[in-house]
Design an enzyme around this catalytic site. Structure first.
Site, mmCIF file in Angstrom:
data_model
loop_
_atom_site.group_PDB
_atom_site.id
_atom_site.type_symbol
_atom_site.label_atom_id
_atom_site.label_comp_id
_atom_site.label_asym_id
_atom_site.label_seq_id
_atom_site.Cartn_x
_atom_site.Cartn_y
_atom_site.Cartn_z
ATOM 1 N N CYS A 2 -60.674 -14.993 80.902
ATOM 2 C CA CYS A 2 -61.259 -13.924 81.707
ATOM 3 C C CYS A 2 -61.245 -14.260 83.199
ATOM 4 C CB CYS A 2 -62.703 -13.694 81.306
ATOM 5 S SG CYS A 2 -62.899 -13.334 79.573
ATOM 6 N N ARG A 27 -54.084 -15.651 84.508
ATOM 7 C CA ARG A 27 -54.982 -16.360 83.603
ATOM 8 C C ARG A 27 -54.877 -15.847 82.166
ATOM 9 N NH1 ARG A 27 -59.222 -18.971 86.434
ATOM 10 N NH2 ARG A 27 -60.683 -18.670 84.717
ATOM 11 N N TRP A 73 -60.286 -11.503 78.332
ATOM 12 C CA TRP A 73 -59.475 -12.068 77.259
ATOM 13 C C TRP A 73 -60.397 -12.079 76.047
ATOM 14 C CZ3 TRP A 73 -59.365 -16.376 73.999
ATOM 15 C CH2 TRP A 73 -58.106 -16.710 73.468
ATOM 16 N N ASN A 99 -67.462 -14.512 81.915
ATOM 17 C CA ASN A 99 -66.390 -15.329 81.359
ATOM 18 C C ASN A 99 -67.061 -16.426 80.551
ATOM 19 O OD1 ASN A 99 -64.239 -17.000 80.839
ATOM 20 N ND2 ASN A 99 -63.892 -17.603 82.967
ATOM 21 N N GLY A 100 -66.684 -16.568 79.291
ATOM 22 C CA GLY A 100 -67.309 -17.596 78.454
ATOM 23 C C GLY A 100 -67.744 -17.013 77.129
ATOM 24 N N GLU A 485 -42.422 -30.755 74.146
ATOM 25 C CA GLU A 485 -42.651 -29.853 75.271
ATOM 26 C C GLU A 485 -41.603 -28.733 75.298
ATOM 27 O OE1 GLU A 485 -44.964 -29.151 77.089
ATOM 28 O OE2 GLU A 485 -44.136 -28.214 78.870
ATOM 29 N N LYS A 489 -42.529 -24.772 74.997
ATOM 30 C CA LYS A 489 -42.119 -23.820 76.035
ATOM 31 C C LYS A 489 -41.430 -22.619 75.406
ATOM 32 C CE LYS A 489 -43.882 -24.771 78.496
ATOM 33 N NZ LYS A 489 -44.915 -25.638 79.012
ATOM 34 N N GLU A 492 -43.936 -20.417 73.337
ATOM 35 C CA GLU A 492 -44.916 -19.732 74.190
ATOM 36 C C GLU A 492 -44.368 -18.453 74.814
ATOM 37 O OE1 GLU A 492 -45.938 -22.955 77.047
ATOM 38 O OE2 GLU A 492 -47.967 -22.213 76.752
ATOM 39 N N HIS A 508 -37.386 -36.818 56.942
ATOM 40 C CA HIS A 508 -38.582 -36.796 56.097
ATOM 41 C C HIS A 508 -39.092 -35.371 55.872
ATOM 42 C CE1 HIS A 508 -38.732 -41.128 56.205
ATOM 43 N NE2 HIS A 508 -38.606 -41.082 57.528
ATOM 44 N N LYS A 607 -54.032 -18.870 80.898
ATOM 45 C CA LYS A 607 -53.634 -20.004 81.734
ATOM 46 C C LYS A 607 -54.683 -21.110 81.689
ATOM 47 C CE LYS A 607 -51.002 -22.240 84.562
ATOM 48 N NZ LYS A 607 -49.821 -22.865 83.961
HETATM 49 C C1 AGP Z 1 -48.685 -24.949 78.639
HETATM 50 O O1 AGP Z 1 -47.485 -24.284 78.789
HETATM 51 C C2 AGP Z 1 -49.720 -24.193 77.969
HETATM 52 N N1 AGP Z 1 -49.897 -22.911 78.504
HETATM 53 C C3 AGP Z 1 -50.953 -24.923 77.494
HETATM 54 O O2 AGP Z 1 -50.539 -25.678 76.405
HETATM 55 C C4 AGP Z 1 -51.718 -25.822 78.477
HETATM 56 O O3 AGP Z 1 -50.955 -26.935 78.802
HETATM 57 C C5 AGP Z 1 -53.065 -26.234 77.835
HETATM 58 O O4 AGP Z 1 -53.822 -25.096 77.600
HETATM 59 C C6 AGP Z 1 -53.825 -27.224 78.668
HETATM 60 O O5 AGP Z 1 -54.156 -26.695 79.897
HETATM 61 P P1 AGP Z 1 -54.657 -27.588 81.088
HETATM 62 O O6 AGP Z 1 -53.560 -28.496 81.465
HETATM 63 O O7 AGP Z 1 -54.988 -26.616 82.166
HETATM 64 O O8 AGP Z 1 -55.852 -28.339 80.591
#
Ligand code: AGP
Length: 612
Positions: A2, A27, A73, A99-100, A485, A489, A492, A508, A607
């Site tokens: 949010c 965000r 959100w 937010n929360g 990673e 990516k 996501e 395995h 975000k």
């Molecule tokens: C990364 O592409 C992601 N959007 C997500 O995994 C992110 O790295 C994770 O939420 C941790 O966020 P932070 O680094 O702000 O703590």
């Protein structure tokens, strides 16, 4: 997650609030709303993007120089117009954005229902709004006091801003867990979830601390107290960010801009820290903790998502160079699994946003057991950077694309500096090797620049595989976290299922998936376990899998076997993640664009993940 924006001052609030919401779009959210006070308190809300909200209010009276706005959100209740914020109190005298998560909202709601309150939405936020109103009426207190008392009854996390119909000169803001920053302009105040909506108006900001409530009044000084009623002196800080960093600068997407910023952002992460000409590394942020690190029996890294992947690279680096045992934990697991932590332990928390709820909770847990907590954060002044004993900022600049790119390479850069510094202090590597490694590290920004050049091959591969349903990513040693990673990516932003594995683990289980339709991305760079990875590639080819290999410039062996190869410049094995990640970021980006996905704001993602 949010996003909160609020304004009080001499100007029209609406354009400032809408622009602020747009700055916070990165965000992640699924509905948006705004409340403006101009005699009457008018709330407008719409499911979907901020542009839907703009359409909704096209013909409305948008006057008013005080207002609050929100991107939601969804947590409690589906994303729709009714559940969107702001929420009115029952009498419609109060409007509130939040937010929360209010964890005890169900019991509070029951009590309020018993006192005659009815609810329009399924949200925890509407419960808090009515709780404040109930306290204000029954205890005959002003809004500030009602908010303060209400927050003492709340369990959970919140950043809130409250506006009342009968007081056009006041905003009340408060936080616990979720971030909130107050901008102080000339005769005006701004409140936001982060500094991005504020930066173009003022650089003077106050970050609210946990359990603080701010009284923000037109033409009066800012007042802050805790929810236990202790007065606090606002600590005004200067923002260092500039507006350009928040714009796309000619790129089609923030993600692409951020991928291409990496030579620069990695240089910024090393600036003032790496001194190849002097043969030293200095890390001012943790200087007081260096000896403790050198003598540590164990270091535990806690993080989530991409930051956790950077942590894994960190584990390999610190163990390899400084010979200190390292464990890397998902913060969300660490916080609930009763870990063995004492005052002898050192925890390194890694976070781009510095607001990730699970990482923050892991820090608090470790702190309560007396451990020393160091942070590696990107966002200056963020909650994690303030909750840690000391730390190192990554200085990657604002990362707006939800998919982390430059923040990852900046984190890995800082971890490399840290590992090298500890190795130097501990004497665990020969001086010549240390000097060679810091020289090579200094060359990385230029090599990233070379890696970024030319996208023809990546685009060709993206075109070919944009419609597949699955991808496999394989790597060994330092390239295992790179595989993880790369897979993260892709899933996501393109919504293609992708899994990262240590290449040797393939036999395995995942090998069962391999057939002529399965693209397998293998990071097969020279040195280390190169020969072993070549064998893994043969295993994939023997089952007719399609191999897309990331190879070192000039490679011959893998080129002879793989279906596609992408070259990266040669570097030391432990520095390869800083280069090998780049083509994987680009591949995900181009596939996502070709699939018509919203690259910067992928569905369901936020975000900064400020709820657990
Ligand atoms: C990364 O592409 C992601 N959007 C997500 O995994 C992110 O790295 C994770 O939420 C941790 O966020 P932070 O680094 O702000 O703590």
């Amino acid at each position: 997650m949010c996003g909160i924006v609020a304004y009080i001052g001499p100007k029209d609030a609406y354009p400032i609030l809408i622009k602020g919401l747009k700055r916070l779009e990165y965000r992640g959210y699924d509905s948006a709303g705004i409340a403006l006070l101009n005699g009457s308190l008018n709330v407008f809300k719409a499911k979907g993007k901020v542009s839907e909200l703009e359409n909704l209010v096209k013909n409305a009276d948008l006057s008013g120089n005080v207002g609050i706005a929100h991107t939601r959100w969804a947590t409690h209740g589906e994303p729709n117009d009714v559940n969107a914020h702001p929420h009115y109190s029952q009498s419609k005298n109060i409007a509130l954005i939040h937010n929360g998560i209010i964890e005890n909202y169900a019991s509070l709601r029951k009590e309020l229902e018993a006192r005659g309150y009815t609810f329009q939405s399924s949200t925890d936020t509407e419960v808090l709004t009515n709780l404040i109103e109930d306290i204000q009426i029954n205890e005959e207190v002003d809004l500030l006091e009602a908010v303060r008392i209400a927050l003492n009854q709340v369990i959970g996390a919140y950043a809130i801003v409250v506006l009342a119909r009968d007081d056009k000169d006041t905003l009340i803001a408060a936080r616990k867990g979720s971030p909130l920053v107050i901008g102080i302009g000339i005769d005006e105040y701004f409140v936001a979830s982060d500094a991005s909506p504020i930066i173009e108006y003022t650089k003077n900001v106050v970050y609210l601390d946990n359990e603080e409530v701010a009284l923000i009044r037109r033409n009066k000084d800012l007042k802050i107290k805790t929810i236990r009623n202790v007065e606090k002196t606002p600590y005004i800080q200067k923002l260092e960010m500039n507006l350009d960093a928040l714009e796309k600068g000619g790129y089609e997407h923030f993600m692409l801009k951020e991928i291409y910023e990496q030579p620069h952002s990695i240089r910024d992460s090393m600036r003032g820290r790496l001194h190849p000409e002097l043969g030293t590394i200095s890390l001012g942020g943790i200087i007081d903790y260096e000896q403790k690190l050198v003598n540590a029996a164990k270091i535990t890294i806690v993080a989530c998502g991409t930051s956790w992947h950077a942590g894994l690279v960190g584990e390999y680096l610190i163990e390899d160079l400084a010979r200190i045992p390292v464990e890397v934990e998902y913060a969300s697991e660490f916080r609930y699994r009763n870990p063995i932590i004492s005052e002898k332990d050192i925890i390194i928390a890694i976070s781009q946003s510095g607001e990730t709820a699970d990482t923050l909770a892991a820090i608090e847990l470790a702190k309560s057991k007396g451990a020393t907590i160091l942070g590696i954060c990107n966002v200056v002044g963020s909650s994690i950077s303030r909750a840690t004993h000391a730390g190192i900022y990554t200085h990657a600049g604002p990362e707006i694309g939800v998919a982390s790119t430059k923040a990852f390479t900046a984190q890995v850069t800082v971890l490399t500096l840290m590992a090298l510094r500890l190795a130097q202090l501990k004497g665990t590597i020969p001086k010549t090797k240390f000097l060679h490694l810091i020289h090579e590290l200094g060359l990385i920004p230029d090599k990233v620049e070379q890696t970024l050049k030319g996208s023809k091959k990546v685009i060709e591969i993206a075109e070919k595989f944009k419609n597949v349903r699955n991808f496999l990513y394989l790597g060994r040693g330092y390239n295992f976290p790179v595989a993880l990673e790369g897979a993260l990516k892709l899933k996501e932003i393109s919504y293609i299922h992708a899994e990262g594995y240590p290449a040797a683990e393939m036999k395995h289980g995942p090998i069962a998936l391999i057939d002529e339709e399965m693209p397998v991305v293998v990071i097969a760079t020279k040195r280390g376990t190169y020969e072993k990875v070549v064998s893994n590639i043969q295993e994939v080819k023997a089952r007719k899998g399609i191999v897309i290999a990331i190879v070192t410039k000039g490679d011959v062996a893998v080129k002879g076997m793989a279906d596609y190869t992408i070259e990266i410049p040669e570097t030391e094995e432990m520095l390869v993640p800083l280069l090998a990640t780049i083509p994987l970021q680009k591949l995900s980006y181009h596939i996502a664009v070709m699939r018509g996905c919203n690259v910067d704001q992928p569905r369901n993602l936020a975000k900064s993940v400020t709820v657990e």
